[in-house]
Design an enzyme around this catalytic site. Structure first.
Site, mmCIF file in Angstrom:
data_model
loop_
_atom_site.group_PDB
_atom_site.id
_atom_site.type_symbol
_atom_site.label_atom_id
_atom_site.label_comp_id
_atom_site.label_asym_id
_atom_site.label_seq_id
_atom_site.Cartn_x
_atom_site.Cartn_y
_atom_site.Cartn_z
ATOM 1 N N ASP A 310 0.818 -1.220 0.000
ATOM 2 C CA ASP A 310 0.000 0.000 0.000
ATOM 3 C C ASP A 310 0.855 1.274 0.000
ATOM 4 O O ASP A 310 0.316 2.380 -0.122
ATOM 5 C CB ASP A 310 -0.934 0.005 1.219
ATOM 6 C CG ASP A 310 -2.006 -1.077 1.091
ATOM 7 O OD1 ASP A 310 -2.347 -1.456 -0.049
ATOM 8 O OD2 ASP A 310 -2.499 -1.556 2.137
ATOM 9 N N LYS A 337 -6.033 -2.503 -7.246
ATOM 10 C CA LYS A 337 -6.411 -1.975 -5.932
ATOM 11 C C LYS A 337 -7.603 -1.022 -6.125
ATOM 12 O O LYS A 337 -8.310 -1.110 -7.113
ATOM 13 C CB LYS A 337 -5.201 -1.287 -5.292
ATOM 14 C CG LYS A 337 -4.070 -2.262 -4.938
ATOM 15 C CD LYS A 337 -4.446 -3.135 -3.774
ATOM 16 C CE LYS A 337 -3.334 -4.092 -3.403
ATOM 17 N NZ LYS A 337 -3.765 -5.059 -2.384
HETATM 18 C C1 S3P Z 1 -4.786 -6.132 3.381
HETATM 19 C C2 S3P Z 1 -3.953 -6.717 2.477
HETATM 20 C C3 S3P Z 1 -3.364 -6.011 1.326
HETATM 21 C C4 S3P Z 1 -3.576 -4.496 1.375
HETATM 22 C C5 S3P Z 1 -4.902 -4.100 1.910
HETATM 23 C C6 S3P Z 1 -5.169 -4.714 3.274
HETATM 24 C C7 S3P Z 1 -5.286 -6.948 4.504
HETATM 25 O O1 S3P Z 1 -3.922 -6.534 0.175
HETATM 26 O O2 S3P Z 1 -3.403 -3.936 0.092
HETATM 27 O O3 S3P Z 1 -4.973 -2.684 2.039
HETATM 28 O O4 S3P Z 1 -5.754 -6.379 5.497
HETATM 29 O O5 S3P Z 1 -5.203 -8.190 4.420
HETATM 30 P P1 S3P Z 1 -3.407 -7.932 -0.432
HETATM 31 O O6 S3P Z 1 -2.373 -8.522 0.492
HETATM 32 O O7 S3P Z 1 -4.604 -8.788 -0.511
HETATM 33 O O8 S3P Z 1 -2.796 -7.542 -1.741
#
Ligand code: S3P
Length: 427
Positions: A310, A337
């Site tokens: 992120d 995203k």
């Molecule tokens: C998150 C995982 C991330 C991140 C998201 C929150 C989470 O995504 O981008 O803002 O809380 O598991 P991914 O790991 O699925 O890419």
């Protein structure tokens, strides 16, 4: 709302960002399906975390208290009377898919325009393999999604992407399955689910890139949520890129699966200290102090990407202030995203005079091109809005950001915190 930001002569202050979004979602969801009651403190105030509470209430979970501290009464979920709306929240949608796949009642889940365009096949396919009846638009690739779950069985499954949301959805479904669920990850993603499951009595075994869970009923556990490192990232980049700055960010969660941002800034030569390190509620926490720095370019790729997924937009901004050319690769997940973050970052930073080139799976940024204020867009994406807010703190003249209120998806007080940092930063 349009935000207008100017560069202050000096940038100093102390900031406590909101509670971690990832840990907040998990604290609420896991306690809702657990036995017992749990107190949650410093729950994330952003709209995404509120979407999780709304969905849980619609499933019959009793949540007492207002604001960031409340009690969750765990138990058995009930068939919702209406469609569940997850708003803009990918984490709510994906984690709740794992929960709903394990319930014998019918549920339908949808979200806003962005959620309805994000890939859901990656969760639907393995949930079907586990025996869940799941469907959705485009054969289950897109929300709205429908669930009539129950009678799941454990699977051995290789995750096609290093996604913590996908991993967590399947670990959650695994709690309701017969037999063990074993997942092979392409790279390590954030492990808040594994840590919290263990604290709640589930048997989770991690072995290198493999993670498994056995069916279990969770036991409620109180959670005090640390500040979000993904929100802290904006202030760290502001301080290290500004010529006269010192910012302290308090009580930040420093779980090693999330600290890629610290590793990269330090590799770029940032004056960044991690102080008062402690363990709170099973998670590492520290205060972070960042000061004006002379940065040099770096490469960001491979296993590092899930540890800073992120933070890529704001790291691209930092690279604009570094000597040399920074290359970001293996980051094609950013295209799916809340917006296509590679395209949005490239377009908006270039509008301000940066030298950013879009690659298939990343960005190439040549530092040393001074930024000038411009009229920018947020792409209705909180992380793009906040990155541009910080760019405004570092650019000559005035930067405006249209639809800046989207920051409240994860950080409702972002613009107020920014205004408190220096003379005349916000006009
Ligand atoms: C998150 C995982 C991330 C991140 C998201 C929150 C989470 O995504 O981008 O803002 O809380 O598991 P991914 O790991 O699925 O890419």
């Amino acid at each position: 709302m349009q935000a207008a930001v100017r560069r202050p002569k000096r940038l100093t202050g102390t900031i406590t960002p909101p509670g971690d979004k990832s840990i907040s979602h998990r604290a609420a969801i896991f306690n809702a399906i657990a036995d017992g009651e749990a107190r949650i403190d410093n729950y994330g105030p952003g709209a995404d975390c509120q979407s999780t509470l709304r969905v849980l209430r619609a499933l019959g979970t009793q949540i007492d208290g207002k604001g960031s501290s409340f009690t969750v009464h765990g138990g058995i979920l009930q068939e919702p009377a209406d469609v569940l709306n997850t708003g803009n929240s990918g984490t709510t949608t994906r984690l709740m898919a794992g929960v709903l796949a394990g319930q014998s009642f019918l549920s339908v889940m949808t979200g806003d325009k962005s959620i309805r365009s994000r890939p859901m096949g990656r969760i639907v396919d393995p949930l079907r393999l586990m025996g869940a009846e799941v469907d959705g638009r485009s054969g289950g690739k897109l929300a709205p999604l429908t669930f009539r779950g129950g009678a799941l069985h454990g699977i051995e499954y290789r995750l096609p992407v290093a996604s913590a949301q996908l991993k967590s959805a399947l670990l959650l479904a695994g709690l309701f399955a017969d037999g063990e669920t074993v997942l092979a990850q392409p790279a390590l993603s954030r492990d808040h689910t594994e840590l919290m499951f263990r604290a709640m009595g589930a048997e989770v075994i991690e072995d290198g890139l493999s993670v498994s869970v056995k069916p279990a009923r969770l036991r409620a556990v109180d959670v005090s949520v640390p500040a979000d490192i993904s929100s802290a990232a904006y202030w760290l980049v502001a301080a290290v890129c500004h010529p006269d700055a010192e910012l302290t960010v308090m009580g930040v969660g420093t779980n090693p699966t999330r600290t890629g941002i610290l590793d990269v800034l330090q590799a770029m030569g940032a004056d960044l200290s991690v102080v008062n390190e402690r363990i709170e509620g099973g998670e590492q926490v520290a205060d972070l102090v960042a000061r004006s720095s002379k940065l040099h370019a770096t490469e960001i790729a491979g296993d590092l990407i899930p540890r800073l997924v992120d933070e890529v937009p704001v790291l691209a901004l930092a690279a604009c202030f570094a000597e040399g050319t920074t290359v970001i690769r293996d980051a094609s997940e950013l295209r799916v995203k809340e917006s296509d973050r590679l395209q949005a970052t490239c377009k908006e930073l270039n509008r301000m005079g940066a030298a950013v080139e879009e690659l298939d799976d990343g960005l190439r940024i040549t530092g040393g091109h001074a930024l000038t204020g411009a009229a920018c867009r947020s792409y209705a994406d909180h992380r793009i809005a906040m990155t541009l807010g910080i760019a405004g703190l570092l650019a000559a003249g005035e930067t405006t950001i249209a639809a800046a209120e989207t920051a409240s998806i994860s950080y409702p007080s972002f613009w107020d915190d920014l205004a408190g940092l220096g003379d005349g930063v916000k006009s």
